[in-house]
Design a protein around this motif. Sequence first.
Motif, PDB file in Angstrom:
ATOM      1  N   ALA A  84      66.002 -34.808 -41.816  1.00 51.71           N
ATOM      2  CA  ALA A  84      66.420 -35.954 -41.840  1.00 51.71           C
ATOM      3  C   ALA A  84      65.963 -37.085 -40.776  1.00 51.71           C
ATOM      4  CB  ALA A  84      68.205 -35.987 -41.731  1.00 51.71           C
ATOM      5  N   ALA A  85      65.562 -36.327 -39.745  1.00 51.48           N
ATOM      6  CA  ALA A  85      65.095 -37.376 -38.559  1.00 51.48           C
ATOM      7  C   ALA A  85      63.603 -37.623 -38.550  1.00 51.48           C
ATOM      8  CB  ALA A  85      65.577 -36.722 -37.344  1.00 51.48           C
ATOM      9  N   LEU A  86      62.726 -37.203 -39.439  1.00 54.14           N
ATOM     10  CA  LEU A  86      61.526 -37.252 -39.573  1.00 54.14           C
ATOM     11  C   LEU A  86      60.993 -38.742 -39.502  1.00 54.14           C
ATOM     12  CD1 LEU A  86      59.989 -34.626 -42.060  1.00 54.14           C
ATOM     13  CD2 LEU A  86      59.719 -34.649 -39.433  1.00 54.14           C
ATOM     14  N   THR A  87      61.657 -39.564 -40.144  1.00 53.00           N
ATOM     15  CA  THR A  87      61.358 -41.018 -40.049  1.00 53.00           C
ATOM     16  C   THR A  87      61.670 -41.656 -38.884  1.00 53.00           C
ATOM     17  OG1 THR A  87      63.457 -41.356 -41.309  1.00 53.00           O
ATOM     18  CG2 THR A  87      61.890 -41.162 -42.941  1.00 53.00           C
ATOM     19  N   ASP A  88      62.551 -41.175 -38.185  1.00 55.03           N
ATOM     20  CA  ASP A  88      62.789 -41.757 -36.924  1.00 55.03           C
ATOM     21  C   ASP A  88      61.862 -41.315 -35.815  1.00 55.03           C
ATOM     22  OD1 ASP A  88      65.035 -42.972 -38.021  1.00 55.03           O
ATOM     23  OD2 ASP A  88      66.386 -41.477 -37.755  1.00 55.03           O
ATOM     24  N   GLU A 131      50.593 -34.038 -40.852  1.00 58.21           N
ATOM     25  CA  GLU A 131      51.122 -34.270 -42.465  1.00 58.21           C
ATOM     26  C   GLU A 131      52.292 -33.028 -42.474  1.00 58.21           C
ATOM     27  OE1 GLU A 131      46.830 -34.899 -44.613  1.00 58.21           O
ATOM     28  OE2 GLU A 131      47.438 -33.025 -44.154  1.00 58.21           O
ATOM     29  N   VAL A 132      53.406 -33.574 -42.965  1.00 59.80           N
ATOM     30  CA  VAL A 132      54.612 -32.803 -43.165  1.00 59.80           C
ATOM     31  C   VAL A 132      54.589 -32.697 -44.747  1.00 59.80           C
ATOM     32  CG1 VAL A 132      57.094 -32.623 -43.234  1.00 59.80           C
ATOM     33  CG2 VAL A 132      55.824 -33.793 -41.416  1.00 59.80           C
ATOM     34  N   TYR A 133      54.397 -31.359 -45.375  1.00 59.26           N
ATOM     35  CA  TYR A 133      54.367 -31.381 -46.855  1.00 59.26           C
ATOM     36  C   TYR A 133      55.561 -30.539 -47.323  1.00 59.26           C
ATOM     37  CZ  TYR A 133      49.125 -31.860 -47.290  1.00 59.26           C
ATOM     38  OH  TYR A 133      47.983 -32.287 -47.651  1.00 59.26           O
ATOM     39  N   ASP A 134      56.207 -30.844 -48.710  1.00 58.97           N
ATOM     40  CA  ASP A 134      57.044 -29.935 -49.291  1.00 58.97           C
ATOM     41  C   ASP A 134      56.482 -29.050 -49.806  1.00 58.97           C
ATOM     42  OD1 ASP A 134      56.168 -31.066 -51.665  1.00 58.97           O
ATOM     43  OD2 ASP A 134      57.672 -32.564 -51.805  1.00 58.97           O
ATOM     44  N   ILE A 135      57.264 -27.915 -50.518  1.00 58.23           N
ATOM     45  CA  ILE A 135      56.745 -26.412 -51.142  1.00 58.23           C
ATOM     46  C   ILE A 135      56.194 -26.972 -52.551  1.00 58.23           C
ATOM     47  CG2 ILE A 135      58.245 -25.046 -49.803  1.00 58.23           C
ATOM     48  CD1 ILE A 135      60.101 -25.178 -52.597  1.00 58.23           C
ATOM     49  N   SER A 136      56.334 -28.372 -53.153  1.00 58.93           N
ATOM     50  CA  SER A 136      55.677 -28.460 -54.152  1.00 58.93           C
ATOM     51  C   SER A 136      54.100 -29.116 -54.027  1.00 58.93           C
ATOM     52  CB  SER A 136      56.449 -29.534 -55.068  1.00 58.93           C
ATOM     53  OG  SER A 136      56.555 -30.859 -54.222  1.00 58.93           O
ATOM     54  N   HIS A 172      53.118 -32.062 -52.171  1.00 53.30           N
ATOM     55  CA  HIS A 172      53.423 -33.275 -51.994  1.00 53.30           C
ATOM     56  C   HIS A 172      53.593 -33.549 -50.476  1.00 53.30           C
ATOM     57  CE1 HIS A 172      54.622 -33.073 -56.207  1.00 53.30           C
ATOM     58  NE2 HIS A 172      53.863 -34.044 -56.324  1.00 53.30           N
ATOM     59  N   VAL A 173      52.900 -34.634 -49.990  1.00 56.66           N
ATOM     60  CA  VAL A 173      53.016 -35.101 -48.634  1.00 56.66           C
ATOM     61  C   VAL A 173      54.428 -35.939 -48.539  1.00 56.66           C
ATOM     62  CG1 VAL A 173      52.130 -36.522 -46.772  1.00 56.66           C
ATOM     63  CG2 VAL A 173      50.580 -35.497 -48.296  1.00 56.66           C
ATOM     64  N   HIS A 174      55.253 -35.262 -47.619  1.00 54.60           N
ATOM     65  CA  HIS A 174      56.498 -35.683 -47.560  1.00 54.60           C
ATOM     66  C   HIS A 174      56.575 -37.031 -46.632  1.00 54.60           C
ATOM     67  CE1 HIS A 174      60.935 -35.470 -47.503  1.00 54.60           C
ATOM     68  NE2 HIS A 174      60.987 -35.604 -45.895  1.00 54.60           N
ATOM     69  N   HIS A 175      55.715 -36.806 -45.540  1.00 54.57           N
ATOM     70  CA  HIS A 175      56.141 -37.640 -44.220  1.00 54.57           C
ATOM     71  C   HIS A 175      54.571 -37.536 -43.493  1.00 54.57           C
ATOM     72  CE1 HIS A 175      57.654 -40.469 -41.470  1.00 54.57           C
ATOM     73  NE2 HIS A 175      57.568 -39.596 -40.365  1.00 54.57           N
ATOM     74  N   LEU A 176      54.247 -38.470 -42.945  1.00 57.48           N
ATOM     75  CA  LEU A 176      53.009 -38.557 -41.960  1.00 57.48           C
ATOM     76  C   LEU A 176      53.492 -38.820 -40.491  1.00 57.48           C
ATOM     77  CD1 LEU A 176      50.357 -40.448 -44.270  1.00 57.48           C
ATOM     78  CD2 LEU A 176      50.842 -37.870 -43.703  1.00 57.48           C
TER      79      LEU A 176
END
Length: 438
Positions: free
Chosen positions: A119-123, A392-397, A399-403
């Motif tokens: 939840a805090a990645l964007t911050d 890079e932050v990936y999800d298990i599918s 896709h790049v979830h966050h940078l």
Amino acid sequence: MEMLKMLKIDAMKEEAKPTVTESKTNTTRFYRKAVKPAKPLTPSRRSLRISGRDPQGIELPPRPPTPEERPLKLGTETVQSANTGLSEPGEISESLADIAGRVTEQGRSGDGPCGSYAAALTDLALDTLAKVTPLRIASMAFSPLRQKHVLAAGDKRGVLGLWDVSRGGLGVHNLSAHTGLIAGVSFSPADGARCFTSSYDGLCRALDLERQQFDQVYAPPDSQPDLFLNHHTHRDENILLLGRSDGRLVQRDLRTPDSTSLRLSDRGGLRYLNVHPSREHCLAVVERPNTVSLWDLRRVKGPRSALQRVTLPRTCASAIISRHSGDRLVVPCADDFIRIYDGVNRGALDASQTIRHNNQTGRWLTTFKPTWLPDSDELFVVGSMLQPRRVEVYDISGHVHHLLMGADLLTVCSTVAFHPSERAIAAANSSGKVHLFR
């Protein structure tokens, strides 16, 4: 023939020949080469680096000895004798005493992450950076201290860098802990009072923050001095697991001076070790060069007693179990794919996802080691070769979830570490710099 003689053909041929023949003349011409003016004599250029001087002409300090030239660091060694000379002795003692005092005050860290990483990645933003080691960082770990971020990083020449983040660049201290690459760095799970390091020189040492000295935890047998350690991990707060280059797993009980070893591989050394977060008997191992195996440490009877082995197309650097439920395994491979396996809790690895990712770091960069977020089985973090530079932050599918990016992030960050109790992510490059996101 008689007819030709009557026509006098031969006489006519003779009359047709020219009476005067032109003589051949030599048409070769000789040219005088232009004489170039002589250049003024100038002194030959010499490399300042080879002559031992910096670009300003000031003499450089003596070259540090190579790992082959340095003696093996056996036994106990004080922090002052391990000082590389970049920090004042009083500064190191004061900094370690401050960290040790915080450890004594807090005791066990035990409550897990403070809030949700996902939840805090964007911050999270690039807060600060510092050069923690002189050369390429190969391993890194956070101290479990709350409210005070302390980072330990090991480089390829055996230097252990300690960074007190609250002091910025002034909080960095370098200690010559080993004579070879530091393959693993960790803090004691109990309270973080000791920092463990394992190295290619074959030794495992522990930096005691309170006593300010290095203790020898493990050394190779005298009959096998060429053995080296590829990695280490903690089975619990008392047992340390060491991966040796001969395929043996060493179990070192920190309460006694003895150790035992189990043979897990006949093919090559144990390159990476990772223990299940809640089942201490479950171990994931990377066997050189390209095999990932799953083990139950209660039932090890030799190399053939693995729960399962998976062979990859090319070499792999790590295999890390998810830290939340422990049911997933993420494995990078040199064939430019990251593979995710399910079923770790069942003791069987089932391939669930293959994610394309450029893993060609080359010989000068540390290999990528994807790391799960501490409170998630869905997201993992890995370095990237893409421009602009990012983590890079990936999800298990896939896709790049966050940078994770920043204006000062200008290099490839191969090594990533999470703070165990607070939301902070450290990303290290191959020149010794660490970028902190918080």
